[in-house]
Write an enzyme that holds these catalytic residues in place. Structure first.
Site, PDB file in Angstrom:
ATOM      1  N   ARG A 137      12.071  -0.518   7.076  1.00 30.64           N
ATOM      2  CA  ARG A 137      12.693  -0.926   8.443  1.00 30.64           C
ATOM      3  C   ARG A 137      13.887  -0.595   8.321  1.00 30.64           C
ATOM      4  NH1 ARG A 137       8.495  -1.002  10.504  1.00 30.64           N
ATOM      5  NH2 ARG A 137       7.345  -2.691  11.723  1.00 30.64           N
ATOM      6  N   GLY A 156       0.835  -1.093   0.019  1.00 33.47           N
ATOM      7  CA  GLY A 156      -0.018  -0.026   0.113  1.00 33.47           C
ATOM      8  C   GLY A 156       0.642   1.306  -0.001  1.00 33.47           C
ATOM      9  N   ALA A 184       6.813   8.765  10.599  1.00 35.49           N
ATOM     10  CA  ALA A 184       5.964   8.979   9.248  1.00 35.49           C
ATOM     11  C   ALA A 184       4.434   8.708   9.208  1.00 35.49           C
ATOM     12  CB  ALA A 184       6.510   7.662   8.170  1.00 35.49           C
ATOM     13  N   HIS A 208      11.424   7.911  13.048  1.00 38.66           N
ATOM     14  CA  HIS A 208      10.164   6.832  12.864  1.00 38.66           C
ATOM     15  C   HIS A 208       8.760   7.574  13.137  1.00 38.66           C
ATOM     16  CE1 HIS A 208       9.462   2.238  12.862  1.00 38.66           C
ATOM     17  NE2 HIS A 208       8.526   2.810  12.167  1.00 38.66           N
ATOM     18  N   GLU A 267      17.778   0.913  16.307  1.00 37.14           N
ATOM     19  CA  GLU A 267      16.625   2.254  16.425  1.00 37.14           C
ATOM     20  C   GLU A 267      16.111   2.091  17.942  1.00 37.14           C
ATOM     21  OE1 GLU A 267      12.293   2.721  14.817  1.00 37.14           O
ATOM     22  OE2 GLU A 267      13.746   2.489  13.073  1.00 37.14           O
TER      23      GLU A 267
END
Length: 337
Positions: A248, A167, A298, A296, A277
């Site tokens: 990722r 998607g 978004a 991270h 991370e």
């Protein structure tokens, strides 16, 4: 279904790519759903809107909506406590943290993820990062004096390579279409992707990288894609290329990327995800002029909550129907996503 703001304006909507896909297991038996590790009203309401019953975890629990992406051990304990569970809804599109549970329980439990649910906000962020690197905003934001040398290039007419065809990839392709770019999608299947100029399989990745102006990583993290962009593969890109990763952090070899940016192997990298991370304070990427890093985000909690609730509602309807049809975001245990 799209979310709606208080003013009635259009909100984000899911980008569904697997509607009608066959299930990897028998249809789960409907029954009470537990929302864990702690129930949230938004998601409980979604189950009830579908006609379902929300209850405490126990022997009669048939479904679990798991809301904590950072606690796979908690889900493992819940599955052990409720052996009759046949459906688990996971909170993120990426399910790598739950890979061992999917592998061990995937022969009897249907796992669904949020893949496609957050595609619009993440693709929007990917476009922002793309434009930022092309316009050298990573350098402009750090500047303390007026620059006199002109820099920056336009996105119009560029060659864009998108890794993945979920998607996020589909929405990103839609967003960059007004720039009249040439889009190549790299995916497991050779089936054409709507909006892309060409689609190639993963074994052709090395062939398409040398011509790419922008490479957007939007693939799932699996054992087969770990450090997909290592020193050799980054070296195939041209010195003016930009690398954008919103999937990722482990898909990109961080050390190799730092070296490539320092040596000018590629022009810039924009990362919403990193490995490790969180990226530690003092890591060389923070000071690398060619890197732009976002933490991270978004998709923020405010963006995600209604989108996940809609996914819970849709899958609860399919769960209660009992026919095995209508589930969205079905995880393939063999593929790992």
């Amino acid at each position: 279904m799209s979310t709606t703001t208080a003013a009635g304006a259009r909100g984000h909507r899911a980008v569904v790519t697997d509607a009608g896909a066959p299930l990897p297991v028998d249809p789960p038996v409907a029954g009470p759903v537990a929302i864990l590790p702690s129930a949230a009203d938004l998601h409980a309401d979604a189950v009830r809107q579908a006609g379902g019953t929300v209850g405490e975890l126990g022997d009669d629990t048939r479904g679990i909506v798991w809301l904590d992406a950072r606690d796979p051990d908690g889900l493992e304990a819940a599955l052990a406590q409720a052996p009759a569970v046949g459906w688990v809804q996971l909170p993120f599109a990426g399910v790598d943290a739950f890979a061992h549970l999917i592998e061990s329980h995937g022969d009897r439990v249907l796992f669904t993820s949020a893949k496609g649910a957050y595609a619009e906000p993440v693709a929007e962020h990917a476009l922002a990062l793309t434009l930022a690197t092309l316009r050298v905003l990573q350098k402009r934001a750090r500047a303390t004096s007026w620059a006199t040398e002109p820099e920056g290039v336009s996105l119009y007419g560029r060659n864009v390579v998108v890794i993945g065809a979920g998607g996020i990839a589909l929405e990103y392709i839609r967003l960059v279409a007004p720039f009249e770019v040439s889009v190549t999608v790299v995916r497991r299947s050779a089936d054409p992707v709507p909006g892309a100029d060409r689609t190639v399989t993963t074994d052709a990745l090395d062939e398409v990288l040398p011509d790419a102006d922008v490479v957007v990583v939007a693939a799932a993290m699996t054992s087969g894609t770990a450090k997909l962009f290592d020193a050799r593969r980054i070296g195939l890109m041209k010195p003016s290329a930009r690398l954008v990763n919103i999937a990722r952090g482990g898909l990109v070899d961080t050390d190799a990327l730092v070296t490539a940016l320092r040596e000018g192997t590629i022009a810039a990298a924009a990362l919403d995800v990193t490995d490790p991370e969180p990226l530690p304070d003092g890591h060389p990427l923070w000071d690398e002029p060619g890197a732009i890093i976002t933490p991270h985000q978004a998709d923020t909690p405010d963006m995600v909550a209604p989108l996940l609730a809609e996914r819970v509602r849709a899958n609860s309807e399919a769960f209660l129907a009992g026919s095995g049809s209508g589930f969205v975001g079905v995880v393939d245990p063999a593929a790992g996503y």
